[in-house]
Structure formats: C-alpha cells, structure tokens
Design a protein around this motif. Structure first.
Motif, PDB file in Angstrom:
ATOM      1  N   ALA A 177       0.817  -1.215   0.000  1.00 21.96           N
ATOM      2  CA  ALA A 177       0.000   0.000   0.000  1.00 21.96           C
ATOM      3  C   ALA A 177       0.853   1.268   0.000  1.00 21.96           C
ATOM      4  N   SER A 178       2.000   1.205   0.669  1.00 20.80           N
ATOM      5  CA  SER A 178       2.837   2.401   0.770  1.00 20.80           C
ATOM      6  C   SER A 178       3.951   2.464  -0.280  1.00 20.80           C
ATOM      7  N   HIS A 179       4.058   1.440  -1.117  1.00 23.55           N
ATOM      8  CA  HIS A 179       5.082   1.402  -2.174  1.00 23.55           C
ATOM      9  C   HIS A 179       4.445   1.022  -3.507  1.00 23.55           C
ATOM     10  N   PRO A 180       3.740   1.968  -4.128  1.00 30.60           N
ATOM     11  CA  PRO A 180       3.095   1.664  -5.416  1.00 30.60           C
ATOM     12  C   PRO A 180       4.111   1.142  -6.434  1.00 30.60           C
ATOM     13  N   GLY A 181       3.691   0.146  -7.171  1.00 25.39           N
ATOM     14  CA  GLY A 181       4.562  -0.415  -8.200  1.00 25.39           C
ATOM     15  C   GLY A 181       5.441  -1.552  -7.704  1.00 25.39           C
ATOM     16  N   GLU A 182       5.411  -1.841  -6.395  1.00 20.80           N
ATOM     17  CA  GLU A 182       6.188  -2.948  -5.853  1.00 20.80           C
ATOM     18  C   GLU A 182       5.241  -4.027  -5.350  1.00 20.80           C
ATOM     19  N   VAL A 183       5.709  -5.279  -5.377  1.00 26.86           N
ATOM     20  CA  VAL A 183       4.942  -6.405  -4.862  1.00 26.86           C
ATOM     21  C   VAL A 183       5.851  -7.252  -3.980  1.00 26.86           C
ATOM     22  N   CYS A 184       5.247  -8.000  -3.077  1.00 20.59           N
ATOM     23  CA  CYS A 184       6.003  -8.838  -2.152  1.00 20.59           C
ATOM     24  C   CYS A 184       5.938 -10.298  -2.596  1.00 20.59           C
ATOM     25  N   PRO A 185       7.088 -10.923  -2.841  1.00 18.34           N
ATOM     26  CA  PRO A 185       7.087 -12.325  -3.252  1.00 18.34           C
ATOM     27  C   PRO A 185       6.754 -13.260  -2.087  1.00 18.34           C
ATOM     28  N   ALA A 186       6.648 -14.529  -2.373  1.00 20.07           N
ATOM     29  CA  ALA A 186       6.367 -15.547  -1.360  1.00 20.07           C
ATOM     30  C   ALA A 186       7.381 -15.460  -0.220  1.00 20.07           C
ATOM     31  N   LYS A 187       6.917 -15.625   0.977  1.00 18.08           N
ATOM     32  CA  LYS A 187       7.721 -15.646   2.205  1.00 18.08           C
ATOM     33  C   LYS A 187       8.431 -14.327   2.491  1.00 18.08           C
ATOM     34  N   TRP A 188       8.021 -13.250   1.814  1.00 15.28           N
ATOM     35  CA  TRP A 188       8.633 -11.945   2.047  1.00 15.28           C
ATOM     36  C   TRP A 188       8.452 -11.544   3.503  1.00 15.28           C
ATOM     37  N   THR A 189       9.481 -10.940   4.071  1.00 13.44           N
ATOM     38  CA  THR A 189       9.395 -10.313   5.389  1.00 13.44           C
ATOM     39  C   THR A 189      10.032  -8.932   5.283  1.00 13.44           C
ATOM     40  N   PRO A 190       9.681  -8.022   6.188  1.00 12.27           N
ATOM     41  CA  PRO A 190      10.227  -6.669   6.118  1.00 12.27           C
ATOM     42  C   PRO A 190      11.760  -6.667   6.041  1.00 12.27           C
ATOM     43  N   GLY A 191      12.256  -5.843   5.135  1.00  9.31           N
ATOM     44  CA  GLY A 191      13.694  -5.729   4.922  1.00  9.31           C
ATOM     45  C   GLY A 191      14.203  -6.559   3.761  1.00  9.31           C
ATOM     46  N   GLU A 192      13.414  -7.534   3.338  1.00  5.66           N
ATOM     47  CA  GLU A 192      13.822  -8.353   2.198  1.00  5.66           C
ATOM     48  C   GLU A 192      13.451  -7.658   0.893  1.00  5.66           C
ATOM     49  N   ALA A 193      14.020  -8.155  -0.193  1.00  3.60           N
ATOM     50  CA  ALA A 193      13.786  -7.572  -1.515  1.00  3.60           C
ATOM     51  C   ALA A 193      12.339  -7.787  -1.964  1.00  3.60           C
ATOM     52  N   THR A 194      11.825  -6.791  -2.646  1.00  7.07           N
ATOM     53  CA  THR A 194      10.507  -6.886  -3.270  1.00  7.07           C
ATOM     54  C   THR A 194      10.724  -6.965  -4.776  1.00  7.07           C
ATOM     55  N   LEU A 195       9.641  -7.002  -5.503  1.00  6.24           N
ATOM     56  CA  LEU A 195       9.709  -7.038  -6.958  1.00  6.24           C
ATOM     57  C   LEU A 195       9.021  -5.812  -7.534  1.00  6.24           C
ATOM     58  N   LYS A 196       9.528  -5.346  -8.681  1.00  4.57           N
ATOM     59  CA  LYS A 196       8.872  -4.286  -9.431  1.00  4.57           C
ATOM     60  C   LYS A 196       8.461  -4.878 -10.768  1.00  4.57           C
ATOM     61  N   PRO A 197       7.192  -5.311 -10.876  1.00  6.74           N
ATOM     62  CA  PRO A 197       6.756  -5.940 -12.127  1.00  6.74           C
ATOM     63  C   PRO A 197       7.018  -5.037 -13.327  1.00  6.74           C
ATOM     64  N   SER A 198       7.620  -5.650 -14.331  1.00  5.71           N
ATOM     65  CA  SER A 198       7.901  -4.924 -15.573  1.00  5.71           C
ATOM     66  C   SER A 198       8.124  -5.937 -16.685  1.00  5.71           C
ATOM     67  N   LEU A 199       8.171  -5.449 -17.889  1.00  8.75           N
ATOM     68  CA  LEU A 199       8.418  -6.299 -19.046  1.00  8.75           C
ATOM     69  C   LEU A 199       9.754  -7.034 -18.903  1.00  8.75           C
ATOM     70  N   ASP A 200      10.734  -6.373 -18.269  1.00 14.49           N
ATOM     71  CA  ASP A 200      12.059  -6.972 -18.097  1.00 14.49           C
ATOM     72  C   ASP A 200      12.044  -8.206 -17.193  1.00 14.49           C
ATOM     73  N   LEU A 201      11.053  -8.325 -16.295  1.00 10.31           N
ATOM     74  CA  LEU A 201      10.985  -9.460 -15.375  1.00 10.31           C
ATOM     75  C   LEU A 201      10.251 -10.667 -15.937  1.00 10.31           C
TER      76      LEU A 201
END
Length: 187
Positions: free
Chosen positions: A159-183
């Motif tokens: 909600a606070s980071h538009p354009g980012e999503v949290c992958p499986a088992k994500w916890t705070p501080g871990e990497a998120t994803l930015k969906p794009s054609l490159d991914l």
C-alpha cells in the motif's frame, strides 16, 4: 463474488474489551488497518489456541497501527464469561465482538447457516475499509498469528510502495519485486 478490494458492509455490534462492553461498527474499522478474525464459538477447542496465539502477538500488530477484532456468533456476555474463566482467553486485550444475529458473519461470507456458527475467517482491512486479505478455513484447521502478521506487513508495504509487490515468504527488509516487461519469464 470476490471479496478482495470490496469495502466492508455496514454493521453495529457490541464487543467485550478491557473489562467493558463497547460499541463497534464498520466505522470503527475505518481510518486504520484492521484484522477481523472470525472463529466458531467460545468455550471450544481450537479457538482458544488461535485467540491465545493472536493475543501473544497483539503488541506487534499494535506497533503496526493495526487493531485486531475477534468475532464469533456468541454474545458479548459470553465473551466476558470466557475471558473470566480461561487463563488463555484472559490474556486477550483486543476487542471480542459478539455477533449473535450473524450479520457480521454473513457480511464477510463466513456463516455456516445450518449451525449458526462462523467459519475460521481472517480478513485484513485497510484504512479505507477495503478488504486486502481474505482467508477462510474449515473448522478443524487452526491459523498462525505469526503468518497473519507477515501478511499484514506485506499488505502495508504494498500500500505504501506503489509499483512494488512482495514475493512468497517476504518479510520486512527483504527484496521486493517491481513488475515490468524486463521481469517476464526471469523469476
């Protein structure tokens, strides 16, 4: 009908909270993150293990600005009696909502009509009153408050980071994803 991203339906109820009977409504949930945690009945077996687990992590939810509401089709009077009778339930500091008419359970589509009980339903609601997480279990399957806390953290992050999503088992501080054609096809 899918319940995700819908606004919660109006309701009015009474909760047992911190030694008092207090009014709670759909408006009580708006303006902050909320968890609505349905369970079948007081004085049962799996229910106190879940509610106790949630009570243990309640301070962590509060640090995130989240209010937790447990709901069953029992009355607020029964919630008080259970709170007074059980050491596990006595540690609960979040509001325990009575839903004897089943209105709230029906609003969230967790009512077992022939039994007058709610399924184990868990809902994470954003400050606008929109349902962001919905999980429903059969009566014999208990839930894990730690996993619920992680889902709340992920919902708040997205909600606070538009354009980012949290992958499986994500916890705070871990990497998120930015969906794009490159991914596409590279995960």
């Amino acid at each position: 009908m899918a319940i995700i991203n819908t606004v919660i339906k109006p309701f009015k109820a009474t909760a047992y909270h911190e030694g008092k009977f207090v009014p709670v409504s759909d408006e009580s949930l708006k303006g902050k993150w909320s968890v609505v945690f349905f369970y079948p009945a007081d004085f049962t077996f799996v229910c106190p293990t879940e509610l106790g687990d949630l009570a243990d992590l309640y301070p962590e939810f509060q640090k995130l600005g989240v209010e937790v509401y447990s709901v069953s089709t029992d009355t607020h009077f029964t919630h008080k009696a259970w709170h007074d009778a059980s050491d596990t339930i006595a540690k609960i500091n979040y509001p325990m909502i009575g839903d004897p008419t089943g209105t709230i359970s029906r609003n969230f589509d967790v009512m077992i009509e022939e039994e007058g009980l709610a399924l184990r339903g868990t809902f994470v609601i954003n400050p606008e009153g929109e349902i962001k997480v919905a999980e429903i279990h059969d009566l014999g399957i208990g839930r894990d408050a730690k996993e619920l806390l992680r889902k709340v953290q992920a919902a708040q992050y997205v909600a606070s980071h538009p354009g980012e999503v949290c992958p499986a088992k994500w916890t705070p501080g871990e990497a998120t994803l930015k969906p794009s054609l490159d991914l596409v096809g590279k995960i």
